[in-house]
Design an enzyme around this catalytic site. Structure first.
Site, PDB file in Angstrom:
ATOM      1  CG  HIS A  12      49.682 -38.008 -22.275  1.00  0.00           C
ATOM      2  ND1 HIS A  12      49.989 -38.904 -23.276  1.00  0.00           N
ATOM      3  CD2 HIS A  12      48.622 -38.548 -21.622  1.00  0.00           C
ATOM      4  CE1 HIS A  12      49.142 -39.931 -23.219  1.00  0.00           C
ATOM      5  NE2 HIS A  12      48.315 -39.738 -22.238  1.00  0.00           N
ATOM      6  CG  HIS A  60      44.124 -40.010 -25.373  1.00  0.00           C
ATOM      7  ND1 HIS A  60      45.229 -39.255 -25.672  1.00  0.00           N
ATOM      8  CD2 HIS A  60      44.471 -40.753 -24.292  1.00  0.00           C
ATOM      9  CE1 HIS A  60      46.194 -39.520 -24.810  1.00  0.00           C
ATOM     10  NE2 HIS A  60      45.769 -40.428 -23.971  1.00  0.00           N
ATOM     11  CG  HIS A 194      47.394 -43.775 -16.161  1.00  0.00           C
ATOM     12  ND1 HIS A 194      48.547 -43.951 -16.882  1.00  0.00           N
ATOM     13  CD2 HIS A 194      46.514 -43.205 -17.036  1.00  0.00           C
ATOM     14  CE1 HIS A 194      48.393 -43.494 -18.112  1.00  0.00           C
ATOM     15  NE2 HIS A 194      47.169 -43.045 -18.244  1.00  0.00           N
ATOM     16  CD  GLU A 241      48.624 -43.212 -22.003  1.00  0.00           C
ATOM     17  OE1 GLU A 241      47.546 -42.834 -22.465  1.00  0.00           O
ATOM     18  OE2 GLU A 241      49.216 -42.596 -21.092  1.00  0.00           O
TER      19      GLU A 241
END
Ligand code: DHB
Ligand code: FE
Length: 302
Positions: A12, A60, A194, A241
């Protein structure tokens, strides 16, 4: 009867939303990323045509901040506006919910002993709108109803992968017991490897990411038991995630087939991954408690 007909996994990365909104998706940097979604865009528009997507994502610090951190939350509202993440809301349509199915799922999950937070009003950030953009482009209105299912992967402790998989199974039981004929997809979003900050910023582990995607296919459940520390060590702090993809996989039942797969590095500070899965044997184990709790609830109101 409503049915889960497919599962989709997707990163995303907010930069992809910016690229799409500014018409840069064919620039050299972005083209290979967007090209990897072409198959899915055609498939979803011409063939799959879901009525509803259960969109498993994470916020977030847009709708929630440290004042409230729900582990699992389900959106039962009528609509959700794109959040202002600091530079104004994205120029994308509001997301339209499916309150009837969402409330049904909320009831079924809670009687199945998954203690969901129920949300009726919130804005949705890149975690939800970027996957919609990747799958549908830039339409006037999103051509699908969306039930947001938010997972805490921002603040320790996030849920375990095993619990996420089990939640997916409970979601499948919930959808299967909804009376109306609906073609429902479930999307697991976020990832892949990441780390956005600190000395390890930029960490990418392509080998691990691809092994994870391998593990979503077929009838293995090996991914359920990956501990948090492995996500953190091998895939960076934001790689956690990926537990959200396990909710999607759990909801597809015993065995899956891969229809399409895409992986690309780099995208911002991350690896991006995308997969389309179809249930082969969609059987999910029965709940030890759902039937009894449902019967008790029915007799209490009749
Ligand atoms: C970025 C942000 C994210 O939430 C994510 O999952 C990946 C990348 C970013 O700011 O580049
Ligand atoms: Fe993210």
């Amino acid at each position: 009867m409503a049915r889960i007909t497919a599962g989709v996994g997707s990163s995303h990365v907010p930069l992809l939303g910016v690229a799409a909104d500014q018409g840069k998706d064919q620039d050299a940097y972005f083209k290979p990323i967007f090209d990897g979604y072409e198959w899915t865009r055609k498939w979803i528009a011409d063939e799959a045509k879901p009525d509803v997507v259960i969109l498993v994502y994470n916020d977030h610090a847009s709708a929630f901040d440290m004042s409230i951190v729900p582990t699992f939350a389900i959106g039962c509202g009528e609509r959700y506006a794109p959040a202002d993440e600091g530079w104004g809301p994205r120029p994308v349509p509001d997301v339209i919910g499916h309150p009837d199915l969402a409330w049904h799922i909320a009831q079924s999950l809670i009687l199945d002993e998954f203690d969901m937070t129920i949300i009726n009003e919130m804005d949705v950030d890149h975690g939800l709108t970027v996957p919609l953009t990747m799958m549908y482009g830039a339409p006037e209105a999103w051509p699908v109803k969306v039930i947001p299912l938010a997972v805490n992967v921002v603040t320790y402790p996030p849920p375990s992968g095993n619990r996420c998989w089990a939640l997916g199974e409970a979601i499948a039981r919930a959808v299967n017991s909804f009376g109306e004929d609906l073609n429902v997809q479930i999307w697991g979003t976020g990832g892949m490897s990441h780390q956005l900050q600190g000395p390890r910023a930029g960490l990418i582990n392509a080998e691990w990411d691809n092994r994870f995607m391998d593990g979503l296919v077929g009838d293995t459940q090996a991914l359920r038991s990956i501990p948090h520390i492995e996500y953190l060590r091998e895939t960076g702090s934001e790689g956690i995630e990926m537990v959200m993809w396990l909710i999607m996989r759990g909801a597809l039942g015993k065995s899956t087939k891969c229809l399409h797969r895409h992986y690309h590095v780099p995208c911002s500070n991350t690896a991006i991954g995308h997969i389309v899965l179809e249930p082969v044997d969609g059987t999910v184990p029965p709940s030890p408690t759902l039937e009894g709790n449902n019967a008790a609830a029915q007799s209490a109101i009749s």
